[in-house]
Design a protein around this motif. Structure first.
Motif: not given
Length: 151
Positions: A52-60, A122-124, A43-50, A78-80
């Motif tokens: 954002e989590a992927a962005r954090k994982a990539h940053l790490r 995430a914006q989409a 879904g869109a809401d949970e997709g957005q959260r994911w 990503l799992d974390t």
């Protein structure tokens, strides 16, 4: 579930890379279906959260690469960041694997940083969720008007 993620994501790509899709990075076409799987599964809401989590994982990952420190890899981070290790359902598994695939494809070649795709996704999702909420509100208002008129 059917979502219009592709349309909203294409608009985000246009905002970032210009109006001519022929000038976009080759990875854009290959990453898009994987990102759509995430939204279709969660879904869109949970997709957005994911995303954002992927962005954090990539940053790490990039921080570990830059500092030449131990890198547990995108999947671990990503799992974390999503916290789904405890409750793996079929939609969660599909989303997780799709994000891993999108990450691998986006990092292959000379395209933009994968963060551009995750941020755009995430914006989409944000715009898609807002449009969905607005449509639900319009439907509820229409029902209320019809119910009031029927009295």
């Amino acid at each position: 579930m059917t979502y219009d993620f592709g349309l909203h994501f294409t608009q985000e790509l246009g905002n970032r890379f210009g109006p001519d899709p022929n000038s976009w990075p080759a990875t854009a076409e290959r990453v898009t279906p994987f990102l759509a799987i995430v939204v279709n599964a969660l879904g869109a809401d949970e997709g957005q959260r994911w995303f954002e989590a992927a962005r954090k994982a990539h940053l790490r990952v990039t921080e570990a690469e830059r500092e030449r420190s131990y890198n547990f890899g995108f999947a671990h981070y990503l799992d974390t960041a999503t916290g789904v290790g405890k409750d793996v359902t079929l939609p969660v598994l599909a989303a997780f694997e799709a994000l891993k695939a999108a990450y691998t494809v986006a990092r292959h070649g000379d395209g933009p940083d994968v963060d551009v795709y995750f941020e755009g996704a995430a914006q989409a999702c944000s715009r898609l969720a807002a449009a969905r909420r607005e449509r639900v509100q319009q439907l509820e208002q229409g029902r209320a008007r019809r119910a009031a008129a029927a009295r």
